[in-house]
Enzyme design. Structure first.
Site, short mmCIF file in Angstrom:
data_model
loop_
_atom_site.label_atom_id
_atom_site.label_comp_id
_atom_site.label_asym_id
_atom_site.label_seq_id
_atom_site.Cartn_x
_atom_site.Cartn_y
_atom_site.Cartn_z
N SER A 1 -16.73 21.12 26.81
CA SER A 1 -17.73 20.50 25.94
C SER A 1 -17.51 20.86 24.48
O SER A 1 -18.10 20.23 23.62
CB SER A 1 -19.15 20.87 26.38
OG SER A 1 -19.20 22.04 27.10
N HIS B 1 -15.27 14.09 29.66
CA HIS B 1 -16.43 14.98 29.54
C HIS B 1 -17.65 14.40 30.25
O HIS B 1 -18.22 13.41 29.80
CB HIS B 1 -16.73 15.20 28.04
CG HIS B 1 -17.87 16.13 27.78
ND1 HIS B 1 -18.74 15.96 26.75
CD2 HIS B 1 -18.28 17.25 28.43
CE1 HIS B 1 -19.64 16.92 26.77
NE2 HIS B 1 -19.38 17.71 27.78
N GLU C 1 -17.79 10.94 28.31
CA GLU C 1 -17.03 10.78 27.06
C GLU C 1 -15.54 10.92 27.39
O GLU C 1 -15.13 11.91 27.99
CB GLU C 1 -17.44 11.85 26.04
CG GLU C 1 -18.87 11.70 25.56
CD GLU C 1 -19.28 12.76 24.53
OE1 GLU C 1 -20.07 12.44 23.63
OE2 GLU C 1 -18.82 13.92 24.64
N ASN D 1 -22.89 15.80 21.75
CA ASN D 1 -23.28 17.14 21.29
C ASN D 1 -23.26 17.24 19.77
O ASN D 1 -24.06 17.95 19.17
CB ASN D 1 -22.37 18.21 21.91
CG ASN D 1 -22.72 18.45 23.37
OD1 ASN D 1 -23.84 18.14 23.79
ND2 ASN D 1 -21.79 18.97 24.14
P1 NAI Z 1 -19.44 27.41 35.88
O1 NAI Z 1 -19.44 28.78 35.36
O2 NAI Z 1 -20.57 26.94 36.71
O3 NAI Z 1 -18.11 27.14 36.71
C1 NAI Z 1 -16.85 27.53 36.31
C2 NAI Z 1 -16.02 27.79 37.57
O4 NAI Z 1 -14.68 27.93 37.19
C3 NAI Z 1 -16.43 29.05 38.33
O5 NAI Z 1 -16.69 28.71 39.67
C4 NAI Z 1 -15.22 29.95 38.20
O6 NAI Z 1 -15.00 30.73 39.36
C5 NAI Z 1 -14.12 28.95 38.01
N1 NAI Z 1 -12.94 29.46 37.34
C6 NAI Z 1 -12.87 30.32 36.32
N2 NAI Z 1 -11.59 30.52 35.99
C7 NAI Z 1 -10.83 29.80 36.81
C8 NAI Z 1 -9.45 29.58 36.97
N3 NAI Z 1 -8.56 30.18 36.19
N4 NAI Z 1 -9.04 28.74 37.95
C9 NAI Z 1 -9.92 28.11 38.74
N5 NAI Z 1 -11.24 28.29 38.63
C10 NAI Z 1 -11.70 29.11 37.68
O7 NAI Z 1 -19.24 26.50 34.58
P2 NAI Z 1 -19.63 24.99 34.36
O8 NAI Z 1 -20.97 24.92 33.77
O9 NAI Z 1 -19.34 24.21 35.57
O10 NAI Z 1 -18.62 24.57 33.20
C11 NAI Z 1 -17.28 24.24 33.44
C12 NAI Z 1 -16.72 23.51 32.25
O11 NAI Z 1 -17.51 22.32 32.03
C13 NAI Z 1 -16.76 24.25 30.94
O12 NAI Z 1 -15.63 23.89 30.20
C14 NAI Z 1 -18.01 23.73 30.27
O13 NAI Z 1 -17.96 23.83 28.87
C15 NAI Z 1 -17.97 22.29 30.69
N6 NAI Z 1 -19.25 21.61 30.70
C16 NAI Z 1 -20.40 22.22 31.13
C17 NAI Z 1 -21.60 21.53 31.14
C18 NAI Z 1 -22.84 22.19 31.64
O14 NAI Z 1 -23.94 21.69 31.36
N7 NAI Z 1 -22.77 23.27 32.39
C19 NAI Z 1 -21.69 20.14 30.66
C20 NAI Z 1 -20.42 19.57 30.32
C21 NAI Z 1 -19.27 20.29 30.30
#
Ligand code: NAI
Length: 719
Positions: A436, A457, A469, A507
Site C-alpha cells: 500500500s 493493490h 488499483e 490513500n
Molecule cells: P499480515 O500481517 O496480515 O500478513 C502478512 C503475512 O505475510 C503473514 O502471514 C506473514 O507470516 C507473511 N510473511 C511475512 N514474510 C513472509 C515471507 N518472506 N514469505 C512469505 N510470507 C511472509 O499483513 P496484511 O495486512 O495482509 O498486509 C500484507 C500486504 O498488503 C502489505 O504489503 C500491506 O501493506 C498490504 N495491504 C494491506 C492492507 C490492509 O488493510 N491490511 C490493505 C492493502 C494492502
C-alpha cells in the site's frame, strides 16, 4: 421508421403473434424512445386484428430480455420540466397498459435479465413465463438511480404480487430469480429456456379456454384488498427499514413507498397518475444525476481495458487461469479467496506454515460466502477445495499466470520474496505486489523482468471492496497492464490504472482528509462533531472512527510515508505516535479514540480520552458544520487535482470510481470530481479563501484556478 429496427413480428402459429426484441449490434435490449415507437406501431397493427388468440413478447438475445430504459436518453433529459417528465411516464404507462387490454392474451416469455422498464413491460402482460436459465432475473433497480419505476411498475406490481412484495422489490431495488418470482405470482410458470416458446403458446391456449386472464385483468385494475390498519402497519415498518438503510440520503425508496401506499385504495389508472407525478419530483434531482453518473462510471470501467489509444485495441491480455499468492495474512487470504470464488486456482505460501494451514479453511469459507446465508455454503466449500493448493515447494508457482505478493510491508522482505519466486515463473507470467505504500518502481529495480511487474493493490476487506488499483512502474509494459486489468475483472473487481506515486490514488487522497481531522481536533473541534460532519456529507463513518478501524499503528506508518512525500502539506500529528506508545491501537486493541470493550465491539466514547489528549489540544475554537465539512473535504479535493496534475490518474472519472468503491465516498454525490463540478470551480476557490491561514495545503492548485478562470469542469463535457 428511421434506423435499424429492434422489434420483429412473426407468426409461430396462424393465431399467435410473436414480437422479438433484438437491438442490432448491442449486447442488451434497451427501451429507447424509438423502440417504444416501434412497439406502439406493432400494437396498432395487432389490436386491429380480430383473429388473434395471443401475443408473445420475447428477446432475440439469449440471457438478456430487456435491460430497461435508455439511460443516455435520461441524462439528456435531466433538465427538462417536471410536467414533461410526468408526460413521458404517462406515455410509457399508456403504451404498456395496452398489453393488459388487448382482445387476446399477452405473454412475456422471459429468458435472462428483465429489469427496470423491461420488468414493467413484462408486468403489463397478462402472463409472464420465466426461463430457468442461470441469468434469468426480474427486478426494479430504479431506486439505485434515485428514481422509482415510472411506466406503471408501482401501480401494477402491488396489484399483482401484493403490496408487501412490491414494496420490498421496488424500494430495495434487488432482482429476484425465476423461482422466487413464481413464489409471489410474478411469474406464472418457470420452464427450461428452450421450452419457453412452446410453453407460451400452450399458456395462451389454456388462458383462452379458462378465461382466467380476464378475471385477473379485472382484479389487477382495481384497488388493493388491504385494510387501513394493515396499510398503516406496512407503511411504518417499511419506512423504518428504508430509513435505516438510506440514512436520509436517498429519497427514492421512501418516495416509492409513499406512492404505493397512497395509491392502494385507488384503481390502477389513478395509481399511474400518482406514479407519474411522483417520478417527476425525483427525475433530474441532484441524487438522480449523481447516481446516473455512478452507473456510467461503472459502465465505463467495464469497457476500459486499462490503456488508451491504439495499443489498447491492438494488444490482447493474456488469460489467467491460475494465480499465486505469497503471504496468507489478512490480505493474502482475502485475495486467494476472491480468486477461488471466481474459479481461478490458487497456490498460496506463507513464511509461517502454521498460518498457512490455519488460514486454508477460512480462505475456502470466505470464497464460498453466500450472501443469503450470511456465511459459507458448505457444498461450495467442498467444490472449491480442489483449486486451493498450499505451497510446499517454490516450483509450484511455475504454472501460475499471475503471482501476487502480500507479505509484510517491508521492502527488504518483499525483495527477498521476488528474488526467490521470479526464477520459478514462466516467460509470460506477471509478478505483482499488493503493497500500500512502497513505490512500485523501486521494487521493480531488483526484479529481472520489470516489464512484467506491477502493483495490484486490493482493499480491505477484499470480499466487500470492489476497487483494485493497478499501478504501473516506470518499466511496466502495456501487455502487463492489459493482463492485470483483465485479470482483476475476471475475479469480479473494478480496476483503475495508475502511474506510480506515493499512496497511489486512494490513500493519497485519504490522508489529507484524515490528517485534517487531527488538525481540527488539535484546534479544539470535538471528535463527535468531526465525525458527524463527515457522516452528514455521506461518508460511511467519520475519519476519527476510521483511524480506529485502520489501526493507529498502520495509520501512523502510512501517514509517515505520506508526510515524507509531501512534507509541506501533510503535517504528522503527535497524537498518533502517542497513542501507539500508549497501546491505543484502535479497534483491534479494544481502545483507540473510542472504546470497543463492549459486547458487540461497537465504538463507545472513552472517558479517559480527554485527559490523554489534553496536552495535544492547543485551541478551543468552535466550528460550524459547514466549516468542518470544508476543512475535511477541500484537502481531499485539492489532492485529487494534484494527482491529475501529476498524471497519476488517467481520467477524473477514475478518481470518482476509486473513491466510491475504495473508500465509500457517497454515491449520492456522484463522486468527488462530479460533486466538485456541480459546486463549480469558482465557488470552490472562494471556499478556500477563508482557509488560507490554515496553511499551504489549502492553497488552490493551478488546475483548480484554471477551471475557475475558464468556467470548465473536471469531467469532459460529453460523457
Ligand atoms: P499480515 O500481517 O496480515 O500478513 C502478512 C503475512 O505475510 C503473514 O502471514 C506473514 O507470516 C507473511 N510473511 C511475512 N514474510 C513472509 C515471507 N518472506 N514469505 C512469505 N510470507 C511472509 O499483513 P496484511 O495486512 O495482509 O498486509 C500484507 C500486504 O498488503 C502489505 O504489503 C500491506 O501493506 C498490504 N495491504 C494491506 C492492507 C490492509 O488493510 N491490511 C490493505 C492493502 C494492502
Amino acid at each position: 421508421m428511421p434506423g435499424a429496427q429492434t422489434l420483429t413480428l412473426s407468426m409461430p402459429e396462424p393465431d399467435v403473434a410473436l414480437l422479438t426484441f433484438d437491438t442490432p449490434d448491442k449486447s442488451a435490449n434497451v427501451l429507447a424512445s424509438a423502440v417504444l415507437d416501434e412497439l406502439s406501431a406493432h400494437l396498432d397493427t395487432l389490436e386491429a386484428r380480430d383473429d388473434l388468440a395471443g401475443l408473445i413478447i420475447q428477446s432475440g438475445k439469449p440471457g438478456m430480455f430487456i435491460a430497461g430504459a435508455d439511460l443516455r436518453e435520461f441524462v439528456a433529459s435531466l433538465d427538462i420540466e417536471k410536467e414533461k417528465i410526468a408526460q413521458m411516464c404517462r406515455r410509457g404507462q399508456t403504451l404498456f397498459g395496452r398489453l393488459s387490454k388487448c382482445n387476446f392474451v399477452t405473454v412475456a416469455a422471459i429468458d435472462g435479465i428483465c429489469v427496470g422498464g423491461g420488468a414493467e413491460l413484462a408486468i403489463w402482460c397478462d402472463r409472464r413465463l420465466m426461463s430457468s436459465g442461470e441469468k434469468t432475473e426480474i427486478g426494479f433497480p430504479e431506486v439505485k438511480l434515485g428514481l422509482f419505476p415510472g411506466w406503471g411498475g408501482t401501480a401494477r406490481a402491488p396489484r399483482m404480487v401484493g403490496l408487501g412484495n412490491a414494496v420490498e422489490m421496488i424500494t430495495g431495488g434487488e432482482s429476484i430469480d425465476a423461482n422466487a418470482a413464481r413464489g409471489m405470482n410474478l411469474a406464472s410458470d418457470v420452464v427450461a429456456p428452450a421450452g419457453l416458446l412452446p410453453a407460451a403458446i400452450a399458456m395462451i391456449r389454456q388462458e383462452q379456454a379458462t378465461g382466467d386472464y380476464l378475471r385477473d385483468r379485472q382484479t389487477w385494475s382495481g384497488p388493493l384488498p388491504i385494510s387501513e390498519a394493515e396499510l398503516g402497519f406496512l407503511g411504518a415498518t417499511a419506512s423504518a427499514v428504508i430509513r435505516g438503510k438510506t440514512r436520509g440520503h436517498y429519497p427514492a425508496p421512501e418516495a416509492a413507498l409513499e406512492v404505493m401506499l397512497e395509491a392502494a385504495a385507488s384503481d390502477v389508472e389513478a395509481a399511474c397518475q400518482l406514479e407519474a407525478d411522483g417520478m417527476a419530483q425525483l427525475f433530474g434531482s441532484s441524487v438522480n444525476a449523481s447516481l446516473l453518473n455512478v452507473f456510467f462510471l461503472t459502465d465505463r470501467n467495464k469497457k476500459d481495458v486499462g490503456i488508451d489509444g491504439d495499443a489498447g485495441s491492438n494488444l490482447q491480455p493474456a488469460a489467467v487461469h491460475s494465480a499465486g499468492v505469497i503471504g496468507a495474512g489478512i490480505m493474502g487470504a482475502g485475495i486467494a479467496a476472491a480468486n477461488i470464488r471466481r474459479g481461478v486456482s490458487i497456490v498460496i505460501d506463507d513464511a509461517s506454515k502454521e498460518t498457512l494451514r490455519k488460514n486454508a479453511q477460512s480462505i475456502l469459507e470466505e470464497a464460498a460466502f453466500d450472501r443469503a446465508l450470511k456465511g459459507p455454503a458448505a457444498h461450495r466449500v467442498a467444490e472449491l477445495a480442489p483449486i486451493l493448493e498450499l505451497c510446499t515447494i517454490d516450483q509450484q508457482f511455475a504454472g501460475c499466470d499471475v503471482v501476487i505478493e502480500a507479505v509484510v510491508e517491508n521492502l527488504d522482505v518483499k525483495r527477498q520474496v521476488f528474488a526467490r519466486i521470479e526464477p520459478q515463473l514462466s516467460d509470460t507470467a506477471i509478478l505483482a505486489s499488493n503493497t500500500s505504500t512502497i513505490p512500485i518502481t523501486s521494487m521493480a529495480e531488483k526484479v529481472k523482468h520489470p516489464e512484467r511487474f506491477c502493483g495490484i493493490h486490493f482493499f480491505n476487506p477484499v470480499r466487500r471492496m470492489k476497487l483494485v488499483e493497478i499501478i504501473r512502474g516506470e518499466k511496466t509494459s502495456d501487455e502487463t497492464v492489459l493482463t492485470a486489468v483483465a485479470y482483476a475483472k475476471r475475479i469480479g473487481k473494478m480496476p483503475i490504472v495508475l502511474n506510480d506515486g506515493p499512496g497511489f490514488l486512494v490513500n493519497r487522497l485519504l490522508f489529507p482528509y484524515m490528517s485534517e481531522a487531527l488538525a481540527l481536533l488539535a484546534e479544539g473541534a470535538k471528535i463527535k462533531d468531526i465525525d458527524r460532519a463527515a457522516k452528514a456529507f455521506g461518508m460511511p463513518m467519520g475519519p476519527i472512527e476510521l483511524y480506529d478501524l485502520v489501526g493507529i499503528d498502520t495509520a501512523t506508518f502510512a501517514g509517515q510515508v505520506m508526510s515524507d512525500a509531501f512534507p509541506e502539506r501533510i503535517v504528522g500529528s503527535p497524537i498518533l505516535p502517542a497513542m501507539v506508545h500508549a497501546g491505543r491501537l484502535g479497534k483491534k486493541s479494544g481502545l483507540g479514540f473510542f472504546n470497543y470493550q463492549n459486547k458487540r465491539g461497537r465504538p463507545e466514547p472513552d472517558p479517559g480520552l480527554d485527559t490523554f489528549l489534553a496536552e495535544y489540544i492547543q485551541g478551543d475554537r468552535t466550528f460550524t458544520r459547514d466549516e468542518l465539512t470544508d476543512r475535511l473535504f477541500m484537502p481531499m479535493l485539492l489532492e485529487a487535482t494534484r494527482a491529475l496534475e501529476d498524471n497519476i490518474v488517467r481520467d477524473p472519472r477514475d478518481i470518482d470510481l476509486g473513491l466510491i468503491f475504495g473508500l465509500g465516498f457517497p454515491p449520492f454525490k456522484g463522486g468527488l470530481m462530479f460533486w466538485a463540478d456541480r459546486v463549480g470551480a469558482k465557488t470552490l476557490v472562494e471556499k478556500l479563501k477563508p482557509m488560507e491561514s490554515v496553511g499551504v495545503r489549502m492553497k488552490p492548485t493551478q488546475l483548480l484556478l484554471e477551471l475557475a478562470e475558464s468556467g470548465k469542469t473536471f469531467y469532459p463535457s460529453t460523457m
